[in-house]
Design an enzyme around this catalytic site. Structure first.
Site, PDB file in Angstrom:
ATOM      1  N   GLU A   1      62.708  31.446  68.560  1.00  0.00           N
ATOM      2  CA  GLU A   1      61.532  32.171  68.075  1.00  0.00           C
ATOM      3  C   GLU A   1      61.859  33.594  67.658  1.00  0.00           C
ATOM      4  OE1 GLU A   1      57.436  31.469  70.152  1.00  0.00           O
ATOM      5  OE2 GLU A   1      58.945  31.758  71.681  1.00  0.00           O
TER       6      GLU A   1
ATOM      7  N   ARG B   1      48.166  38.223  66.385  1.00  0.00           N
ATOM      8  CA  ARG B   1      47.577  36.988  65.863  1.00  0.00           C
ATOM      9  C   ARG B   1      48.006  36.707  64.429  1.00  0.00           C
ATOM     10  NH1 ARG B   1      42.973  35.267  69.160  1.00  0.00           N
ATOM     11  NH2 ARG B   1      42.572  33.754  67.555  1.00  0.00           N
TER      12      ARG B   1
ATOM     13  N   TRP C   1      47.391  35.583  59.190  1.00  0.00           N
ATOM     14  CA  TRP C   1      48.524  34.670  59.299  1.00  0.00           C
ATOM     15  C   TRP C   1      48.284  33.644  58.204  1.00  0.00           C
ATOM     16  CZ3 TRP C   1      49.586  29.501  60.090  1.00  0.00           C
ATOM     17  CH2 TRP C   1      50.905  29.193  60.443  1.00  0.00           C
TER      18      TRP C   1
ATOM     19  N   LYS D   1      62.833  30.445  73.364  1.00  0.00           N
ATOM     20  CA  LYS D   1      62.738  31.899  73.291  1.00  0.00           C
ATOM     21  C   LYS D   1      63.743  32.439  72.269  1.00  0.00           C
ATOM     22  CE  LYS D   1      59.715  32.145  74.832  1.00  0.00           C
ATOM     23  NZ  LYS D   1      58.761  31.406  75.638  1.00  0.00           N
TER      24      LYS D   1
ATOM     25  N   HIS E   1      75.269  11.532  74.955  1.00  0.00           N
ATOM     26  CA  HIS E   1      74.675  10.557  74.041  1.00  0.00           C
ATOM     27  C   HIS E   1      74.524  11.121  72.633  1.00  0.00           C
ATOM     28  CE1 HIS E   1      73.935   7.792  77.306  1.00  0.00           C
ATOM     29  NE2 HIS E   1      73.558   8.850  78.016  1.00  0.00           N
TER      30      HIS E   1
ATOM     31  N   ASN F   1      38.985  33.147  60.251  1.00  0.00           N
ATOM     32  CA  ASN F   1      40.150  32.561  60.914  1.00  0.00           C
ATOM     33  C   ASN F   1      39.887  31.060  61.005  1.00  0.00           C
ATOM     34  OD1 ASN F   1      42.306  31.894  62.621  1.00  0.00           O
ATOM     35  ND2 ASN F   1      41.124  32.401  64.464  1.00  0.00           N
ATOM     36  N   GLY F   2      40.819  30.257  60.520  1.00  0.00           N
ATOM     37  CA  GLY F   2      40.622  28.802  60.562  1.00  0.00           C
ATOM     38  C   GLY F   2      41.034  28.181  59.242  1.00  0.00           C
TER      39      GLY F   2
ATOM     40  N   GLU G   1      62.975  25.750  77.371  1.00  0.00           N
ATOM     41  CA  GLU G   1      62.260  27.023  77.303  1.00  0.00           C
ATOM     42  C   GLU G   1      63.219  28.161  76.901  1.00  0.00           C
ATOM     43  OE1 GLU G   1      59.378  27.871  77.013  1.00  0.00           O
ATOM     44  OE2 GLU G   1      59.296  29.969  77.561  1.00  0.00           O
TER      45      GLU G   1
ATOM     46  N   CYS H   1      44.767  34.120  62.671  1.00  0.00           N
ATOM     47  CA  CYS H   1      44.308  35.412  62.152  1.00  0.00           C
ATOM     48  C   CYS H   1      43.453  36.151  63.193  1.00  0.00           C
ATOM     49  CB  CYS H   1      43.468  35.204  60.907  1.00  0.00           C
ATOM     50  SG  CYS H   1      44.326  34.269  59.652  1.00  0.00           S
TER      51      CYS H   1
ATOM     52  N   LYS I   1      50.551  34.439  67.762  1.00  0.00           N
ATOM     53  CA  LYS I   1      50.451  34.249  69.204  1.00  0.00           C
ATOM     54  C   LYS I   1      49.634  33.024  69.576  1.00  0.00           C
ATOM     55  CE  LYS I   1      50.690  35.488  73.516  1.00  0.00           C
ATOM     56  NZ  LYS I   1      51.943  35.043  74.139  1.00  0.00           N
TER      57      LYS I   1
END
Ligand code: M6R
Length: 610
Positions: free
Chosen positions: A490, A27, A74, A487, A506, A100-101, A483, A2, A605
């Site tokens: 997400e 955020r 968030w 991307k 495998h 926030n938390g 990576e 947040c 983020k």
């Protein structure tokens, strides 16, 4: 997670709060709200979704006042709904809070407060903080004490702003495990969850430490610990400018930040290369020169994209400096019982410098007496402050939830660190000089990749219809595969899997058919032929292949269905170039699917809670 903004000064608070929330939207964007203290007491406005929705609901007349707090959420406890949107308040509407938390003992506190007839309006863990302050204020009749006593009852994490109705013109901020920055201005002061929303107003910032509480007014600020000890730490100057946090004519931050790649490489390298000696000069390592010299083992930790950078770092350091390296997800490292000693160096990579798991991993290493080194982009962030030494990325603020330019800068920092460690061990002068020269060439080479943007867009159109993508890479580009896939997942919500090319047979190969294309990262490196064999195997099973190859590679042209090209460079540097077309590909796939790359669903983020 947040975002929090608070203002107290001589100007109307509302526009400052809304602007701050817009800058903090990365955020969290489930809902947003403000509380403004005016002549008729504190008034609030809250809305689900983007800050723009909140802004359209805010009546300037009702929300007039020179102090206020705002929050962009968030969701953790309680779904995105108006009742769960911050700021929250107590039964008497005397204390407004933005948090926030996560408050871990919220259930027991809620039960206790409910027995004392407190009525809760939300399902959040945060609301209990306002009621606890109300309860403590009844006894203490002193705002600071009430907040202090309430905070001492909390277990968990918080970055907090409290605005009282009883004593307007004051904001109390506090920190435990989630960042809080106090912005210092002239006749006005600010509170925020990070420095970004402060940049249009001030670059003088004081970061709170865990267990500290600041009383902020228009005229000044005072910091104390929760045990009431005065703190006299000075403020820091932030280099970033407010312009860096604007889109600057680009449709999305994601595209702007990908295109900043060449500049980011230049900034990360600036003043750090000693070409004639093939050396890297890293000022932030001065504190630990001797320990670095003695290091026998390195563990690199991080999360998400930072973890992928760590993997590339592992390969570079082992090959060129000959030091054994392990890479581990910070979230695992912090909970298992890693064997650490004085000859081990723990490197924590984090763009924000605030990722909860990475920060805890640093603390775990420090508890065991192990030397720590932070690779962070945010100056003054928790990881930057708590590690024994550090290397800043100098990538400028990264706003998009997708980490793109920060990844490039993390890789460049790791090359510099490899040179630093390698040249005093086994790396020859000529190898050092070669790497330094090639590093300097990278910005031009990234620009060349941008010249294919139209082609990348076309390919994105073609591939956007697929529901699954496999990303294949080997050796230095093993991490690039992961990576590239991250991307895409997400932002476009296409199911994408990274896979080490040697692992393909495998298990993964069972998934390959005409509906499951492969993105094969195949630059001309020592594992080029191996990658070609993998491509053959995929083609033999009817799979489509899009290759990321070296310019002029004719064999790939014949074998793959589609190809994107990167300029030739050293093998160890190839991940820095190979990721660029993959970042653009993910961006355009996302646009093809009519999604917003800057604000992927469910993500924030900076992951400051576990
Ligand atoms: O700020 P950090 O580098 O510590 O963040 C770590 C991850 O949360 C981050 O890289 C995340 O995976 C990004 N959204 C990836 O694009």
């Amino acid at each position: 997670m947040c975002g929090i903004i608070g203002y107290v000064g001589e100007k109307e608070a509302l526009p400052i709060l809304l602007d701050g929330l817009r800058r903090l939207e990365y955020r969290g964007y489930d809902s947003a709200g403000v509380a403004v203290a005016g002549k008729k007491g504190v008034k609030t406005a809250r809305a689900i979704g983007k800050v723009a929705v909140l802004a359209s609901r805010c009546e300037r007349k009702t929300l007039s006042g020179m102090a206020g707090i705002g929050h962009t959420r968030w969701a953790t406890h309680g779904k995105p709904a108006t009742r769960n949107t911050h700021p929250h308040t107590d039964c008497t509407k005397s204390f407004f809070i933005a948090h926030n938390g996560i408050i871990e003992n919220h259930e027991e506190l809620r039960t206790e407060l409910t027995k004392k007839r407190h009525i809760f309006k939300s399902e959040t863990d945060s609301e209990i903080i306002a009621h606890l302050i109300e309860e403590e204020y009844r006894d203490a009749q002193n705002l600071e004490k009430a907040v202090q006593f309430a905070l001492l009852r909390l277990r968990g994490t918080y970055g907090l702003a409290v605005m009282p109705n009883v004593l307007p013109g004051k904001i109390i901020a506090a920190r435990m495990g989630a960042p809080i920055a106090i912005g210092l201005g002239e006749g006005e002061n600010f509170v925020a969850s990070d420095a970004v929303p402060l940049l249009p107003h001030t670059r003088t910032v004081l970061y709170l430490e865990d267990g500290e509480m600041a009383v902020v007014t228009a005229k000044g600020h005072a910091v104390r610990t929760l045990q009431n000890k005065l703190v006299t730490r000075g403020a820091e100057m932030i280099e970033w400018s407010a312009d860096n946090t604007q889109k600057g004519g680009f449709p999305h931050f994601t595209l702007k930040e990908i295109r900043e790649g060449p500049e980011v490489v230049r900034n990360t390298l600036r003043g750090r290369l000693i070409m004639e000696n093939g050396l890297a000069n890293l000022g932030g390592l001065q504190n630990i020169t001797q320990s670095l010299h003695n290091a026998k083992r390195i563990i690199i930790v991080g999360c998400g994209t930072a973890l992928h950078a760590a993997r590339v770092g592992e390969y570079m350091i082992e090959e060129y400096a000959g030091i054994p390296v392990e890479v581990e997800s910070a979230s695992e490292f912090r909970y298992r019982k890693p064997v650490l000693d004085k000859e081990t160096l723990v490197i924590a990579i984090s763009q924000s410098g605030e990722t909860a798991d990475t920060l805890e991993a640093v603390r775990e290493a420090k508890r065991k007496g192990t030397m720590t080194l932070g690779v962070t982009n945010a100056v003054g962030s928790s990881i930057a402050r708590e590690t024994d030494a550090g290397i800043y990325n100098h990538a400028g603020p990264e706003v998009s939830v997708l980490s793109t330019k920060a990844y490039i800068s993390q890789l460049v920092v790791l090359v510099l660190l490899t040179m630093h460690l390698g040249r005093e061990r086994q790396m020859s002068l000529s190898a050092g000089k070669r790497i330094a020269k090639e590093l300097e060439e990278l910005p031009k080479k990234i620009e060349k990749i941008f010249a294919q943007e139209k082609e990348i867009k076309k390919l994105a159109k073609k591939y956007a219809k697929y529901e699954h993508l496999l990303y294949l890479g080997r050796k230095y580009n093993f991490a690039t595969a992961f990576e590239g896939a991250l991307k895409v997942k997400e932002a476009s919500y296409i199911h994408a899997e990274g896979c080490g090319a040697g692992e393909m047979k495998h298990g993964f190969i069972a998934l390959i058919d005409k509906n499951f294309p492969t993105i094969a990262i195949t630059p001309e490196t020592s594992v080029y032929d191996k990658m070609l064999s993998n491509i053959q195997e995929i083609k033999a099973r009817g799979g489509r292949v899009l290759a990321v190859a070296t310019e002029g590679d004719r064999r790939i042209m014949r074998l793959a269905d589609d190809a994107l090209y990167i300029p030739k460079t050293l093998e160890m540097l190839s991940p820095i170039l190979a990721v660029v077309p993959l970042q653009l590909f993910a961006y355009y796939l996302t646009l093809e699917r009519r999604l917003d790359p800057d604000r992927p669903r469910n993500l924030a983020k900076s992951v400051t809670v576990e």
